[in-house]
Design an enzyme around this catalytic site. Structure first.
Site, PDB file in Angstrom:
ATOM      1  N   ASP A  54       0.836  -1.202   0.000  1.00 43.34           N
ATOM      2  CA  ASP A  54       0.000   0.000   0.000  1.00 43.34           C
ATOM      3  C   ASP A  54       0.870   1.251   0.000  1.00 43.34           C
ATOM      4  O   ASP A  54       2.008   1.213  -0.468  1.00 43.34           O
ATOM      5  CB  ASP A  54      -0.937  -0.036   1.207  1.00 43.34           C
ATOM      6  N   HIS A  84      -3.945   6.092   2.737  1.00 43.69           N
ATOM      7  CA  HIS A  84      -4.604   4.860   2.287  1.00 43.69           C
ATOM      8  C   HIS A  84      -4.075   3.618   3.000  1.00 43.69           C
ATOM      9  O   HIS A  84      -4.847   2.761   3.456  1.00 43.69           O
ATOM     10  CB  HIS A  84      -4.426   4.721   0.769  1.00 43.69           C
ATOM     11  N   SER A 119     -11.165  -0.937  -2.346  1.00 44.03           N
ATOM     12  CA  SER A 119      -9.996  -0.825  -1.464  1.00 44.03           C
ATOM     13  C   SER A 119     -10.399  -0.994  -0.007  1.00 44.03           C
ATOM     14  O   SER A 119      -9.655  -1.539   0.801  1.00 44.03           O
ATOM     15  CB  SER A 119      -9.345   0.558  -1.607  1.00 44.03           C
TER      16      SER A 119
END
Length: 779
Positions: A142, A219, A561
């Site tokens: 990520d 994220h 996601s």
């Protein structure tokens, strides 16, 4: 061999004096060479240089060209090559594929309570989880991690598992001390260069980016916290939805290893994704979570896809790989990361909504969705106008109706609540908000169906979104009144919302683009309006935080996601209690126990209240508790995946390279239709002739209640036009027969029509219900 190594070393020293000579049109390419025949890294790097030097001018140029060697999970390397050099390499012995590095993109609290309690699943008390004593290590590919987030506290955790072989790599604004007993590993891949090569040559980064595992996007922090974050009380999003945040596997035995493969400016290069897979295998992770993918139109073959390659070899090592289906729904055939060895996840909503309603002057209340700290009067006294009726002189009504920038007549918008219609993909809700604000509007109503389930944060600007059906009342009121007025209410958080879950409109749909004989996505999970840990204020990309209010250390996101870490956390939870289960057993358990009905007892629907199909939600919504006792399991072996590749079209010579097995030979009579026979928890048939067509599919199931000898009976839910027969209809297990096989015969009837038909078969012993969906395309 040692002499050749010395020669390469001497040539490299000369190259430092005379400088690199690399083709002007050179680009980073990935050279895939299958499984490892041995694990001697030094020898493998030397062999990669030998292969490179065969197409470059000299070993010196080979050394300069080499970017990274992959030597732990699989055999391969990345190098700067011209198109001609890459083409020449394809024909070299042991080279399976050569392809340009592709930049991939991110597929971007209450949700766990909802999964474990509100869907009528008997749950455990998670305030004080019972530890099985088994450490589960989750690897996240990520954007990095923000280690100071409260979700990553290691309070009460035991020592780092002795089997962990990873590292906490020091970087810019990131020290080894930033790791703890929760975050046990953190790596970054700046530019893709191999660590061993960097020690000597210190090559210039291919992608300029700070060298650190620290997350400046949010994220990676978000996904890691969603899957495995510790308990954090009083978590909320700007004061809304206050509660206790936690990951799905919040156990004190769940560890996090972060592999930063994405950057602010350059996306997620395949060369770095493969490097992270390589390291994750070496480090000893149990599950890999990767919320990254390409657009469906850019899907590459399985041997030219970085995620598919990395995931295959991770699976070989017993690692479960969970990845996102993509955010290109509701269009069909948009699912990505659809290789059968990848656990592919779609997205659904939960039963929590953020409502900001429109109140009309006639007293009618139109239900709206969005986040706004509106300062409008509670009474409907503000002028209301349709954007399409007030275009700027230099614009067109269609542009104005979409509230594109500079499309509205400011003299007519000023002081009004403006109604915009979201028909133009160029007009995001953020752009619409700016357009109305710039024109002097005091509020906005967005009419849309596709994104309405995603609660957009309008900050202090009064705004909300309503469905096109609901908007008919607004337009009728505007037309019938000379001076229409309205107001927008403050956001109210509503739980126990019905119906829920709902299939997210953005979630990519099946069938798969590369093969329709595997049903994808596999499963769905919460992926709409989910709150989890984020970077502190002013530490994220400036475009990330839209809210005008002071951002909290928690954020709310939607996307596949977001769904992926829910499945990752569920898988970790199952494995922590059943540490000997294989990755395919865990996938099967989660799929066959998934939920297919909403909180109204009806089949899962999309945002338009139309019943969904397995191409929308896979086997259903993940059920972590139910998966602990699946009853029967469909175990898929590595040999099954080799057979899949044979049937897909790879020849025995290629499979030998992938398997690192010189004696491997594809079965006779291979063809794409036989892919349907792979021992998978779902069934897909890409074509079944309506006239005189019949197909037999075989499956095997393993009894996962070893102390019992149960009897299972099958129940079939077949659609009109399709006859489905299972043989045998009863499976008798004994203490010696743990694995039994059965056949499923699909035959069109005289009322069959063209197109896909869906149904299910369920094996039940009275306690366990082992459910498998099927999709059959009648042609």
């Amino acid at each position: 061999m040692m002499g050749l190594k010395l020669y390469f070393a001497l040539v490299f020293l000369c190259s430092l004096l005379f400088g690199p000579v690399i083709a002007e049109d050179g680009k980073v390419h990935i050279v895939y060479m299958g499984s490892l025949s041995h694990n001697n890294r030094e020898d493998l790097v030397t062999s990669h240089l030998e292969v490179l030097s065969s197409v470059l001018e000299s070993p010196r140029h080979a050394k300069q060209s080499l970017v990274r060697s992959y030597t732990y999970a699989f055999n391969g390397f990345a190098a700067v090559l011209s198109k001609e050099q890459a083409t020449t390499l394809v024909g070299k012995p042991g080279v399976l594929s050569v392809f340009p590095d592709t930049v991939l993109n991110l597929h971007t609290t209450h949700s766990w309570d909802y999964l474990e309690k509100d869907l009528s699943m008997p749950g455990f008390s998670y305030r004080k989880p019972k530890s099985s004593g088994t450490d589960i290590i989750l690897g996240f590919l990520d954007t990095g991690i923000w280690p100071e987030a409260a979700s990553f506290s290691d309070k009460g955790m035991g020592p780092v598992p002795s089997r962990w072989k990873g590292a906490c790599v020091k970087g810019e604004n990131f020290n080894v001390s930033n790791c703890n007993r929760k975050i046990i590993g953190a790596r970054y891949y700046s530019g893709g260069e191999d660590d061993d090569l960097k020690k000597n040559s210190k090559p210039k980064s291919i992608w300029p980016e700070s060298r650190t595992a620290r997350d400046y996007q949010g994220h990676g922090t978000y996904t890691a916290a969603t899957a495995a974050g510790s308990f954090v009380d009083n978590a909320n999003y700007n004061g809304l939805a206050n509660g206790t945040a936690r990951g799905g596997s919040a156990s004190s035995s769940t560890r996090i290893a972060m592999y930063r493969v994405c950057g602010l400016d350059y996306g997620c290069p395949g060369v770095q994704i493969l490097a992270a897979f390589d390291d994750a295998v070496k480090d000893g992770v149990d599950i890999v979570s990767i919320s990254i993918g390409v657009r469906s139109s850019n899907q590459a073959d399985f041997v030219k896809d970085a995620i598919a390659i990395g995931a295959f070899h991770a699976t070989q090592k017993g690692i479960l790989v969970v990845s996102s289906a993509g955010n290109e729904g509701p269009d069909s055939q948009t699912v990505v990361n659809a290789a059968p060895w990848i656990f592919t996840v779609g997205a659904t909503s939960i039963d929590r909504e953020f409502l900001s309603n429109v109140v009309l002057g006639n007293g009618k209340i139109i239900k709206g969705k969005g986040i706004t700290m509106s300062n409008l009067s509670h009474s409907a006294v503000h002028p209301l106008v349709y954007a399409g009726s007030i275009p700027d002189k230099s614009s067109y009504p269609v542009a104005a109706s979409n509230c594109l920038l500079d499309s509205l007549d400011a003299s007519k918008a000023k002081g009004n609540v403006v109604v915009c219609i979201a028909n133009d993909t160029a007009a995001s809700r953020y752009i619409m908000k700016l357009a109305v604000q710039d024109a002097g509007g005091i509020g906005m109503v967005v009419v849309e169906d596709i994104q309405i389930f995603e609660a957009f944060d309008y900050g202090t600007f009064p705004a909300t979104a309503v469905s096109k059906t609901s908007a008919t009342e607004i337009f009728s009121y505007i037309k019938s009144n000379r001076n229409p007025v309205a107001t927008i209410t403050l956001t109210e958080v509503v739980t126990n919302y019905i119906p829920a879950p709902v299939i997210a409109s953005f979630s990519s749909r099946g069938p798969g683009g590369l093969t329709q004989n595997i049903l994808k996505p596999d499963i769905s999970a919460p992926g709409v309006n989910i709150i989890a840990a984020w970077n502190p204020p002013n530490q994220s990309d400036e475009d990330t935080v839209v809210s005008e209010m002071t951002p909290s250390t928690f954020n709310m996101m939607s996307g596949t996601s977001v769904a992926v870490p829910h499945v990752t956390g569920a898988a970790a939870f199952v494995k922590s209690i059943n540490p000997t289960w294989s990755s395919s057993a865990i996938r099967s358990a989660l799929m066959t126990t998934a939920i297919v009905r909403n909180n109204m007892g009806k089949l899962l629907t999309n945002e338009s209240d139309i019943p969904g199909t397995p191409f929308d939600f896979g086997a259903g919504v993940v059920n972590p508790i139910g998966a602990l006792q699946p009853g029967l399991v469909y175990e898929t072996s590595i040999d099954d995946y080799f057979h899949f590749l044979c049937n897909y079209g790879l020849d025995s010579e290629n499979i030998k390279i992938i398997a690192a097995n010189e004696s491997y030979k594809c079965p006779s009579g291979v063809n794409a239709d036989l892919i349907s026979n792979m021992n998978y928890p779902s069934i897909a048939i890409s074509k079944l002739g309506i006239k005189n067509g019949s197909t037999t599919i075989s499956r095997s199931v393993t009894n996962f209640v070893p102390e019992q000898a149960p009897t299972y009976k099958v129940t079939i839910d077949a659609p009109p036009g399709l006859n489905v027969k299972v043989s045998p209809e009863i499976l008798h297990f004994s203490k010696t027969s743990k694995k039994l096989s059965f056949n499923v015969v699909f035959t069109p009837t005289n009322v069959a029509t063209k197109g896909y038909a869906f149904g299910t078969l369920v094996w039940s012993d009275g306690k366990h219900n082992v459910r498998s969906p099927f999709a059959v395309n009648m042609v």
